[in-house]
Write a protein that holds these residues in place. Sequence first.
Motif, PDB file in Angstrom:
ATOM      1  N   LYS A   1       0.820  -1.229   0.000  1.00 58.69           N
ATOM      2  CA  LYS A   1       0.000   0.000   0.000  1.00 58.69           C
ATOM      3  C   LYS A   1       0.846   1.267   0.000  1.00 58.69           C
ATOM      4  O   LYS A   1       0.379   2.317   0.421  1.00 58.69           O
ATOM      5  CB  LYS A   1      -0.895   0.006   1.254  1.00 58.69           C
TER       6      LYS A   1
ATOM      7  N   TYR B   1       3.497   3.718   1.601  1.00 55.77           N
ATOM      8  CA  TYR B   1       3.874   3.933   3.000  1.00 55.77           C
ATOM      9  C   TYR B   1       2.645   3.887   3.904  1.00 55.77           C
ATOM     10  O   TYR B   1       1.506   4.058   3.439  1.00 55.77           O
ATOM     11  CB  TYR B   1       4.551   5.298   3.172  1.00 55.77           C
TER      12      TYR B   1
ATOM     13  N   HIS C   1       1.636  10.752  -1.244  1.00 59.31           N
ATOM     14  CA  HIS C   1       1.424   9.733  -2.280  1.00 59.31           C
ATOM     15  C   HIS C   1       0.855  10.349  -3.571  1.00 59.31           C
ATOM     16  O   HIS C   1      -0.028  11.203  -3.506  1.00 59.31           O
ATOM     17  CB  HIS C   1       0.437   8.705  -1.720  1.00 59.31           C
TER      18      HIS C   1
ATOM     19  N   ASN D   1      -5.248  12.179  -1.745  1.00 58.47           N
ATOM     20  CA  ASN D   1      -4.956  12.314  -0.308  1.00 58.47           C
ATOM     21  C   ASN D   1      -5.970  13.142   0.474  1.00 58.47           C
ATOM     22  O   ASN D   1      -5.812  13.338   1.668  1.00 58.47           O
ATOM     23  CB  ASN D   1      -3.571  12.958  -0.112  1.00 58.47           C
TER      24      ASN D   1
ATOM     25  N   SER E   1      -3.308  12.188   6.086  1.00 58.51           N
ATOM     26  CA  SER E   1      -3.359  11.720   4.694  1.00 58.51           C
ATOM     27  C   SER E   1      -2.400  10.557   4.434  1.00 58.51           C
ATOM     28  O   SER E   1      -2.412   9.985   3.355  1.00 58.51           O
ATOM     29  CB  SER E   1      -3.052  12.865   3.726  1.00 58.51           C
ATOM     30  N   ARG E   2      -1.563  10.225   5.414  1.00 54.74           N
ATOM     31  CA  ARG E   2      -0.667   9.080   5.274  1.00 54.74           C
ATOM     32  C   ARG E   2      -1.328   7.779   5.713  1.00 54.74           C
ATOM     33  O   ARG E   2      -0.748   6.705   5.569  1.00 54.74           O
ATOM     34  CB  ARG E   2       0.583   9.281   6.133  1.00 54.74           C
TER      35      ARG E   2
ATOM     36  N   ASN F   1      -3.504   4.596   5.599  1.00 55.92           N
ATOM     37  CA  ASN F   1      -4.106   3.737   4.587  1.00 55.92           C
ATOM     38  C   ASN F   1      -5.503   3.330   5.007  1.00 55.92           C
ATOM     39  O   ASN F   1      -5.863   3.412   6.191  1.00 55.92           O
ATOM     40  CB  ASN F   1      -3.221   2.499   4.362  1.00 55.92           C
ATOM     41  N   HIS F   2      -6.275   2.875   4.012  1.00 58.20           N
ATOM     42  CA  HIS F   2      -7.640   2.435   4.271  1.00 58.20           C
ATOM     43  C   HIS F   2      -7.651   0.988   4.772  1.00 58.20           C
ATOM     44  O   HIS F   2      -6.868   0.162   4.318  1.00 58.20           O
ATOM     45  CB  HIS F   2      -8.463   2.503   2.973  1.00 58.20           C
TER      46      HIS F   2
ATOM     47  N   PHE G   1      -7.472   2.166  -6.263  1.00 56.83           N
ATOM     48  CA  PHE G   1      -6.730   0.990  -5.790  1.00 56.83           C
ATOM     49  C   PHE G   1      -7.649  -0.178  -5.444  1.00 56.83           C
ATOM     50  O   PHE G   1      -8.837  -0.015  -5.228  1.00 56.83           O
ATOM     51  CB  PHE G   1      -5.845   1.352  -4.594  1.00 56.83           C
ATOM     52  N   GLU G   2      -7.013  -1.362  -5.449  1.00 53.46           N
ATOM     53  CA  GLU G   2      -7.683  -2.594  -5.017  1.00 53.46           C
ATOM     54  C   GLU G   2      -7.313  -2.754  -3.547  1.00 53.46           C
ATOM     55  O   GLU G   2      -6.129  -2.728  -3.211  1.00 53.46           O
ATOM     56  CB  GLU G   2      -7.122  -3.815  -5.781  1.00 53.46           C
TER      57      GLU G   2
ATOM     58  N   SER H   1      -6.164  -4.089  -0.133  1.00 47.88           N
ATOM     59  CA  SER H   1      -5.422  -5.262   0.335  1.00 47.88           C
ATOM     60  C   SER H   1      -5.400  -5.251   1.865  1.00 47.88           C
ATOM     61  O   SER H   1      -4.410  -5.620   2.474  1.00 47.88           O
ATOM     62  CB  SER H   1      -4.008  -5.260  -0.242  1.00 47.88           C
TER      63      SER H   1
HETATM   64  C1  LIG Z   1      -4.091   8.714   1.204  1.00 51.91           C
HETATM   65  S1  LIG Z   1      -2.872   7.683   0.528  1.00 51.91           S
HETATM   66  C2  LIG Z   1      -2.392   6.727   1.938  1.00 51.91           C
HETATM   67  C3  LIG Z   1      -0.901   6.760   2.193  1.00 51.91           C
HETATM   68  C4  LIG Z   1      -0.061   6.163   1.084  1.00 51.91           C
HETATM   69  N1  LIG Z   1      -0.011   4.713   1.200  1.00 51.91           N
HETATM   70  C5  LIG Z   1       1.334   6.744   1.077  1.00 51.91           C
HETATM   71  O1  LIG Z   1       2.270   6.036   0.646  1.00 51.91           O
HETATM   72  O2  LIG Z   1       1.508   7.909   1.436  1.00 51.91           O
HETATM   73  C6  LIG Z   1      -3.936   6.614  -0.393  1.00 51.91           C
HETATM   74  C7  LIG Z   1      -3.219   5.597  -1.249  1.00 51.91           C
HETATM   75  O3  LIG Z   1      -2.642   4.559  -0.464  1.00 51.91           O
HETATM   76  C8  LIG Z   1      -2.850   3.282  -1.076  1.00 51.91           C
HETATM   77  N2  LIG Z   1      -3.774   2.517  -0.212  1.00 51.91           N
HETATM   78  C9  LIG Z   1      -4.449   2.985   0.874  1.00 51.91           C
HETATM   79  N3  LIG Z   1      -5.164   2.019   1.448  1.00 51.91           N
HETATM   80  C10 LIG Z   1      -4.973   0.906   0.717  1.00 51.91           C
HETATM   81  C11 LIG Z   1      -5.483  -0.424   0.788  1.00 51.91           C
HETATM   82  N4  LIG Z   1      -6.314  -0.808   1.749  1.00 51.91           N
HETATM   83  N5  LIG Z   1      -5.087  -1.329  -0.147  1.00 51.91           N
HETATM   84  C12 LIG Z   1      -4.227  -0.968  -1.141  1.00 51.91           C
HETATM   85  N6  LIG Z   1      -3.714   0.277  -1.268  1.00 51.91           N
HETATM   86  C13 LIG Z   1      -4.078   1.213  -0.360  1.00 51.91           C
HETATM   87  C14 LIG Z   1      -3.497   3.548  -2.430  1.00 51.91           C
HETATM   88  O4  LIG Z   1      -2.459   3.665  -3.384  1.00 51.91           O
HETATM   89  C15 LIG Z   1      -4.170   4.886  -2.202  1.00 51.91           C
HETATM   90  O5  LIG Z   1      -4.341   5.618  -3.391  1.00 51.91           O
END
Ligand SMILES: C[S@@+](CC[C@H](N)C(=O)[O-])C[C@H]1O[C@@H](n2cnc3c(N)ncnc32)[C@H](O)[C@@H]1O
Length: 258
Positions: free
Chosen positions: A30, A32, A84, A105, A124-125, A127-128, A182-183, A185
């Motif tokens: 995902k 960071y 991101h 974000n 905003s960092r 993840n879901h 995104f899918e 995970s």
């Molecule tokens: C708001 S950013 C979250 C922080 C991001 N991972 C980073 O590196 O800064 C949202 C992005 O994180 C990734 N992401 C967040 N939640 C995810 C999840 N449950 N499964 C896969 N990718 C996820 C996707 O690429 C999404 O567009």
Amino acid sequence: MDRFASVIEQTRPRDRPASVRFDLRATPSKGYGFYALHAIERGTLIIDESPLVAVPPGINDASYLLGALKKLTQEQLTTFHNLHFDDNEASAGEDDKAISIFALNNVEMGSEQTHGRAVFAKYSRLNHSCLPNIDNSYSASTGKLTAHAIRHIESGEELTTSYINLVQPAEQRALELRQWGFECSCSVCGSRDVAASNKRRQRMCSIREAFDIMVDHDDETVDPDAVPITPSERSTWAAELAKLCKEEGLVGRDLEHA
Ligand SMILES: C[S@@+](CC[C@H](N)C(=O)[O-])C[C@H]1O[C@@H](n2cnc3c(N)ncnc32)[C@H](O)[C@@H]1O
């Protein structure tokens, strides 16, 4: 300073509510994400921050965002650009990249976007997850977003929030998340028990939808499509919903949708 080191620098402990420590690490799938450096009790304040850049409700014009970015300090702008972004935009011009960063974000400030949307250096960092451990609340009076633990978080566990309504079957959640590019995970979508979870969420949805068309037996304002329900039926269904939420581990704002 490389991108990762600069991000670590921006999230030093001095910027966080006292005593809660977490750090930014690469996740397996995902990008960071933030990880707890110690166990965190339910209810603990984890993030308390003002937006880096905010867009008021009803404004869809990119020029507003680009104008707002011009007012940031160099340090804030670097923080924004380190967030991101879609790799396909890597070679795009500065403005397109900024628009993509905002799109991927941004966070709703208040329910129904009452106060618009904003990008945050820390929030905003996150993840879901379809079983998140953090939820947020925006205060218009302080202009700040606060994030609290909605359940006990183990040391080393990833801090996660939800981007969508979670009381929906997996297919609908996937459809919504695809709009975010995104899918999913997360631990629910990637688990061997996804079918059992899906069945519970489908049932939660059916009960919620049924509640929407039901009225009390003695309700005077009868809608022809409404199905009458007795107080005892209502409480049986409410108890089933509560049991399903508990089995799913869903707490906090998601109960609103149940
Ligand atoms: C708001 S950013 C979250 C922080 C991001 N991972 C980073 O590196 O800064 C949202 C992005 O994180 C990734 N992401 C967040 N939640 C995810 C999840 N449950 N499964 C896969 N990718 C996820 C996707 O690429 C999404 O567009």
